[in-house]
Design a protein around this motif. Structure first.
Motif, PDB file in Angstrom:
ATOM      1  N   SER A  67      32.743 -21.530  -2.679  1.00  0.00           N
ATOM      2  CA  SER A  67      32.595 -22.715  -1.829  1.00  0.00           C
ATOM      3  C   SER A  67      33.935 -23.412  -1.623  1.00  0.00           C
ATOM      4  N   LYS A  68      34.689 -23.512  -2.691  1.00  0.00           N
ATOM      5  CA  LYS A  68      36.017 -24.143  -2.619  1.00  0.00           C
ATOM      6  C   LYS A  68      36.921 -23.373  -1.658  1.00  0.00           C
ATOM      7  N   LYS A  69      36.857 -22.054  -1.730  1.00  0.00           N
ATOM      8  CA  LYS A  69      37.690 -21.228  -0.854  1.00  0.00           C
ATOM      9  C   LYS A  69      37.270 -21.377   0.612  1.00  0.00           C
ATOM     10  N   LEU A  70      35.968 -21.438   0.865  1.00  0.00           N
ATOM     11  CA  LEU A  70      35.454 -21.535   2.237  1.00  0.00           C
ATOM     12  C   LEU A  70      35.637 -22.922   2.854  1.00  0.00           C
ATOM     13  N   TYR A  71      35.347 -23.976   2.088  1.00  0.00           N
ATOM     14  CA  TYR A  71      35.278 -25.320   2.652  1.00  0.00           C
ATOM     15  C   TYR A  71      36.256 -26.315   2.052  1.00  0.00           C
ATOM     16  N   GLY A  72      36.920 -25.949   0.969  1.00  0.00           N
ATOM     17  CA  GLY A  72      37.871 -26.852   0.333  1.00  0.00           C
ATOM     18  C   GLY A  72      37.218 -27.661  -0.773  1.00  0.00           C
ATOM     19  N   SER A  73      38.013 -28.512  -1.391  1.00  0.00           N
ATOM     20  CA  SER A  73      37.492 -29.356  -2.465  1.00  0.00           C
ATOM     21  C   SER A  73      38.160 -30.723  -2.415  1.00  0.00           C
ATOM     22  N   VAL A  74      37.516 -31.683  -3.055  1.00  0.00           N
ATOM     23  CA  VAL A  74      38.027 -33.051  -3.180  1.00  0.00           C
ATOM     24  C   VAL A  74      37.781 -33.496  -4.615  1.00  0.00           C
ATOM     25  N   PHE A  75      38.426 -34.566  -4.991  1.00  0.00           N
ATOM     26  CA  PHE A  75      38.193 -35.151  -6.310  1.00  0.00           C
ATOM     27  C   PHE A  75      37.533 -36.510  -6.132  1.00  0.00           C
ATOM     28  N   TRP A  76      36.552 -36.778  -6.989  1.00  0.00           N
ATOM     29  CA  TRP A  76      35.895 -38.079  -7.031  1.00  0.00           C
ATOM     30  C   TRP A  76      35.811 -38.486  -8.501  1.00  0.00           C
ATOM     31  N   ASP A  77      36.468 -39.568  -8.867  1.00  0.00           N
ATOM     32  CA  ASP A  77      36.497 -40.030 -10.265  1.00  0.00           C
ATOM     33  C   ASP A  77      36.846 -38.887 -11.216  1.00  0.00           C
ATOM     34  N   ASP A  78      37.899 -38.166 -10.910  1.00  0.00           N
ATOM     35  CA  ASP A  78      38.401 -37.052 -11.727  1.00  0.00           C
ATOM     36  C   ASP A  78      37.453 -35.858 -11.804  1.00  0.00           C
ATOM     37  N   VAL A  79      36.433 -35.806 -10.982  1.00  0.00           N
ATOM     38  CA  VAL A  79      35.528 -34.661 -10.918  1.00  0.00           C
ATOM     39  C   VAL A  79      35.865 -33.875  -9.653  1.00  0.00           C
ATOM     40  N   GLU A  80      36.184 -32.597  -9.818  1.00  0.00           N
ATOM     41  CA  GLU A  80      36.451 -31.775  -8.641  1.00  0.00           C
ATOM     42  C   GLU A  80      35.129 -31.349  -8.018  1.00  0.00           C
ATOM     43  N   LEU A  81      35.031 -31.545  -6.714  1.00  0.00           N
ATOM     44  CA  LEU A  81      33.836 -31.186  -5.955  1.00  0.00           C
ATOM     45  C   LEU A  81      34.201 -30.135  -4.926  1.00  0.00           C
ATOM     46  N   ALA A  82      33.545 -28.998  -4.975  1.00  0.00           N
ATOM     47  CA  ALA A  82      33.729 -27.957  -3.966  1.00  0.00           C
ATOM     48  C   ALA A  82      32.733 -28.228  -2.845  1.00  0.00           C
TER      49      ALA A  82
ATOM     50  N   ASP B  52      41.279 -35.633   1.930  1.00  0.00           N
ATOM     51  CA  ASP B  52      41.350 -35.343   0.497  1.00  0.00           C
ATOM     52  C   ASP B  52      40.842 -36.497  -0.364  1.00  0.00           C
ATOM     53  N   LYS B  53      40.634 -37.653   0.253  1.00  0.00           N
ATOM     54  CA  LYS B  53      40.176 -38.836  -0.483  1.00  0.00           C
ATOM     55  C   LYS B  53      38.890 -39.377   0.146  1.00  0.00           C
ATOM     56  N   PRO B  54      37.744 -38.901  -0.326  1.00  0.00           N
ATOM     57  CA  PRO B  54      36.481 -39.411   0.226  1.00  0.00           C
ATOM     58  C   PRO B  54      36.287 -40.886  -0.115  1.00  0.00           C
ATOM     59  N   ASP B  55      35.471 -41.553   0.690  1.00  0.00           N
ATOM     60  CA  ASP B  55      35.177 -42.973   0.471  1.00  0.00           C
ATOM     61  C   ASP B  55      34.023 -43.176  -0.500  1.00  0.00           C
ATOM     62  N   ALA B  56      33.188 -42.173  -0.658  1.00  0.00           N
ATOM     63  CA  ALA B  56      32.057 -42.268  -1.585  1.00  0.00           C
ATOM     64  C   ALA B  56      31.571 -40.866  -1.921  1.00  0.00           C
ATOM     65  N   ALA B  57      30.972 -40.746  -3.079  1.00  0.00           N
ATOM     66  CA  ALA B  57      30.332 -39.491  -3.495  1.00  0.00           C
ATOM     67  C   ALA B  57      29.303 -39.833  -4.559  1.00  0.00           C
ATOM     68  N   GLU B  58      28.181 -39.143  -4.502  1.00  0.00           N
ATOM     69  CA  GLU B  58      27.155 -39.376  -5.520  1.00  0.00           C
ATOM     70  C   GLU B  58      26.366 -38.095  -5.766  1.00  0.00           C
ATOM     71  N   ILE B  59      25.888 -37.976  -6.993  1.00  0.00           N
ATOM     72  CA  ILE B  59      25.042 -36.831  -7.344  1.00  0.00           C
ATOM     73  C   ILE B  59      23.678 -37.028  -6.694  1.00  0.00           C
ATOM     74  N   ILE B  60      23.245 -35.992  -5.998  1.00  0.00           N
ATOM     75  CA  ILE B  60      21.932 -36.012  -5.350  1.00  0.00           C
ATOM     76  C   ILE B  60      20.874 -35.384  -6.259  1.00  0.00           C
ATOM     77  N   GLU B  61      21.269 -34.273  -6.916  1.00  0.00           N
ATOM     78  CA  GLU B  61      20.335 -33.613  -7.833  1.00  0.00           C
ATOM     79  C   GLU B  61      21.115 -32.918  -8.931  1.00  0.00           C
ATOM     80  N   GLU B  62      20.798 -33.246 -10.169  1.00  0.00           N
ATOM     81  CA  GLU B  62      21.464 -32.627 -11.316  1.00  0.00           C
ATOM     82  C   GLU B  62      20.972 -31.200 -11.508  1.00  0.00           C
ATOM     83  N   GLU B  63      21.886 -30.318 -11.898  1.00  0.00           N
ATOM     84  CA  GLU B  63      21.607 -28.910 -12.205  1.00  0.00           C
ATOM     85  C   GLU B  63      20.987 -28.146 -11.040  1.00  0.00           C
ATOM     86  N   TYR B  64      21.250 -28.584  -9.825  1.00  0.00           N
ATOM     87  CA  TYR B  64      20.680 -27.981  -8.617  1.00  0.00           C
ATOM     88  C   TYR B  64      21.062 -26.504  -8.489  1.00  0.00           C
ATOM     89  N   TYR B  65      22.299 -26.172  -8.819  1.00  0.00           N
ATOM     90  CA  TYR B  65      22.802 -24.809  -8.633  1.00  0.00           C
ATOM     91  C   TYR B  65      22.680 -23.911  -9.863  1.00  0.00           C
TER      92      TYR B  65
END
Length: 92
Positions: A10-25, A77-90
């Protein structure tokens, strides 16, 4: 599919961002959402623990002057907001 492999693909296809030191693909390209005058860009993402996230970027004040979405956000590279929608989804 292994979480690490899915994250890396996912990171390779769409990139990644960081939110509160958590990398999000990102798992999709960001797209505009909402009504005229009250809209933003959004995309789903995943973290390395397999959680599903929603990531949001607000457009620049002069976004209407740009035809290309790439120019309508100050810094992708700097989103304005991010939140978990569902834990352990993947998780397998």
């Amino acid at each position: 599919m292994n979480i690490k492999k899915l994250f890396d693909e996912s990171k390779k296809l769409y990139g990644s961002v960081f939110w509160d030191d958590v990398e999000l693909a990102l798992t999709q390209d960001p797209y505009p959402f909402g009504e005229f005058g009250d809209w933003f860009f959004t995309a789903t993402a995943m973290d390395k623990d397999g959680n599903l996230w929603d990531v949001i970027w607000y457009p620049r004040p002069d976004a209407d002057e740009y035809d290309d979405y790439c120019d309508q956000v100050e810094d992708w590279d700097k989103p304005d907001a991010a939140e978990i929608i569902e834990e352990e989804y993947y998780l397998d």
